[in-house]
Enzyme design. Structure first.
Site, mmCIF file in Angstrom:
data_model
loop_
_atom_site.group_PDB
_atom_site.id
_atom_site.type_symbol
_atom_site.label_atom_id
_atom_site.label_comp_id
_atom_site.label_asym_id
_atom_site.label_seq_id
_atom_site.Cartn_x
_atom_site.Cartn_y
_atom_site.Cartn_z
ATOM 1 N N ASP A 136 0.813 -1.226 0.000
ATOM 2 C CA ASP A 136 0.000 0.000 0.000
ATOM 3 C C ASP A 136 0.848 1.277 0.000
ATOM 4 O OD1 ASP A 136 -2.043 -1.822 0.278
ATOM 5 O OD2 ASP A 136 -2.253 -1.530 2.439
ATOM 6 N N GLN A 283 -1.880 -9.246 -6.403
ATOM 7 C CA GLN A 283 -1.003 -8.066 -6.288
ATOM 8 C C GLN A 283 0.042 -8.215 -5.185
ATOM 9 O OE1 GLN A 283 -3.744 -4.300 -7.033
ATOM 10 N NE2 GLN A 283 -4.958 -6.037 -6.378
HETATM 11 O O1 F6P Z 1 -2.287 -4.025 3.409
HETATM 12 C C1 F6P Z 1 -2.135 -4.864 2.321
HETATM 13 C C2 F6P Z 1 -3.476 -5.301 1.784
HETATM 14 O O2 F6P Z 1 -3.268 -6.149 0.690
HETATM 15 C C3 F6P Z 1 -4.418 -4.157 1.407
HETATM 16 O O3 F6P Z 1 -4.106 -3.588 0.175
HETATM 17 C C4 F6P Z 1 -5.747 -4.853 1.451
HETATM 18 O O4 F6P Z 1 -6.785 -3.946 1.719
HETATM 19 C C5 F6P Z 1 -5.576 -5.822 2.597
HETATM 20 O O5 F6P Z 1 -4.189 -6.008 2.769
HETATM 21 C C6 F6P Z 1 -6.235 -7.153 2.402
HETATM 22 O O6 F6P Z 1 -6.115 -7.845 3.589
HETATM 23 P P1 F6P Z 1 -6.303 -9.417 3.753
HETATM 24 O O7 F6P Z 1 -5.134 -10.084 3.114
HETATM 25 O O8 F6P Z 1 -6.355 -9.623 5.216
HETATM 26 O O9 F6P Z 1 -7.566 -9.773 3.027
#
Ligand code: F6P
Length: 357
Positions: A136, A283
């Protein structure tokens, strides 16, 4: 003799292993007698004493490997001071495990939440050095985090692939990009992928402006339009709501994410056929790009040097093209966001990119 503990916490990203390898190589090559312990699954490993000894061999072949060899988990800062389901004081447990292993320092790799807990451990008297990871790029105190450039590459590839199919069918396409509450990833991938419209949380959008841009493109002979939409994008009306009102509204939210809401609005209001693509966790996956390999290796080796010098309580960050030490208390609890009037936004606008504002 140096005894080091290391852990990776929060959502994973590319180059975590490269960064840990940087720390390990620096320390193991220093001539100093070093013992290294890896805590498994983030702070959970430190709380429950789940660790393994790490040697140089653990870091062989990991420069290019995505994910984290130590595993990770989300341990929300919000509840870190609450006892666990068996009444265990988690903060005290982390301290005890640190003292039991007679550690000189903890190396913690993580993003925003991770840094709050790291700073708490520092204030509790532990020696801590941190490294800034997150796709991010929203960590305060550093211009860049590792993982970000690799994620930009993947999100850009997704937009590139959509371009050809969008053009063939004359469709409107939305590519939803990660980034949590900030727009760095969407902004960079959007520009790199030649998106026509970029919607980021820092610049609330007006759906009419978005549709106007699509119509303008059609009038000029471009029958397709690509939108790069941040997962945290927000409309002007929603941005006006108080936190409480917004929370209430979201209780009855019927879309899987904001892109689907935008797609429906465009379809209803303009009659254009819209498709949504969500690259999601791709990503965060796969091999780190060369930039991240170099960047994470540099940060890691600088962290190693700091440990050898006994300099603790810092995040190793990157400011104005220099690697810098940032006091943890400055980093913890702050979010770095895209300034709506940043040069990069102004330049994107000069390219004709619409931000819906
Ligand atoms: O902080 C990294 C990230 O990939 C964010 O871009 C996204 O909102 C979040 O983590 C997703 O989290 P999780 O892997 O817990 O679904």
């Amino acid at each position: 003799m140096k005894r080091i503990g290391m852990l990776t916490s929060g959502g994973d990203c590319q180059a975590l292993n490269a960064a840990m390898r940087g720390v390990a190589k620096c320390l193991f090559n220093s001539g100093e007698n070093v013992e290294m312990y890896g805590f498994l699954e983030g702070y959970r490993g430190l709380i429950y004493g789940n660790f393994r000894m790490l040697t140089g061999r653990d870091f062989s072949g990991v420069l290019t490997k995505g994910g984290t060899i130590l595993g990770s988990s989300r341990t929300p800062f919000k509840t870190i001071k609450d006892p666990d389901e068996n009444g265990l004081d988690k903060v005290e447990a982390m301290k005890q495990n640190y003292y039991k292993l007679r550690l000189d320092c903890l190396v913690i790799l993580g993003g925003n939440g991770t840094h709050k807990t790291a700073n708490l451990l520092r204030s509790e008297g532990l020696n801590v050095v941190t490294l800034p990871k997150t796709i991010d790029n929203d960590l305060w105190g550093t211009d860049m985090t590792f993982g970000f450039q690799s994620a930009v590459n993947i999100a850009t590839d997704a937009i590139d692939c959509i371009h050809t199919t969008a053009a063939s069918h004359g469709r409107v396409f939305i590519v939803e990009v990660m980034g949590h509450k900030v727009g760095y990833l969407t902004l960079n991938a959007g520009i790199a992928g030649g998106a026509d419209i970029i919607l980021i949380p820092e610049i609330p959008y007006d759906i009419k402006k978005v549709i106007d841009k699509i119509e303008e493109r059609n009038r000029n002979g471009s029958m397709f339009t690509i939108l790069a939409v941040a997962e945290g994008a927000i409309s002007k009306e929603d941005a006006k709501l108080s936190k409480k009102e917004y929370k209430e509204k979201m209780k009855n939210y019927k879309f899987p994410s904001v892109s689907y809401e935008i797609a429906q609005q465009i379809q209803e209001k303009s009659g254009h056929e819209v498709r949504v693509t969500v690259p999601g966790h791709t990503q965060r996956g796969g091999s780190p790009c060369p930039y991240d390999r170099v960047f994470a290796s540099r940060l890691g080796s600088e962290a190693g040097k700091m440990i050898l010098n006994g300099e603790y309580g810092f995040m190793v960050g990157y400011k104005n093209r220099e690697i810098v030490k940032v006091p943890l208390e400055e980093v913890a609890g702050k979010l770095k966001m895209v300034a709506p009037d940043a040069r990069i936004v102004k330049e994107a606008k000069l390219l004709g990119i619409c931000f819906g504002d």
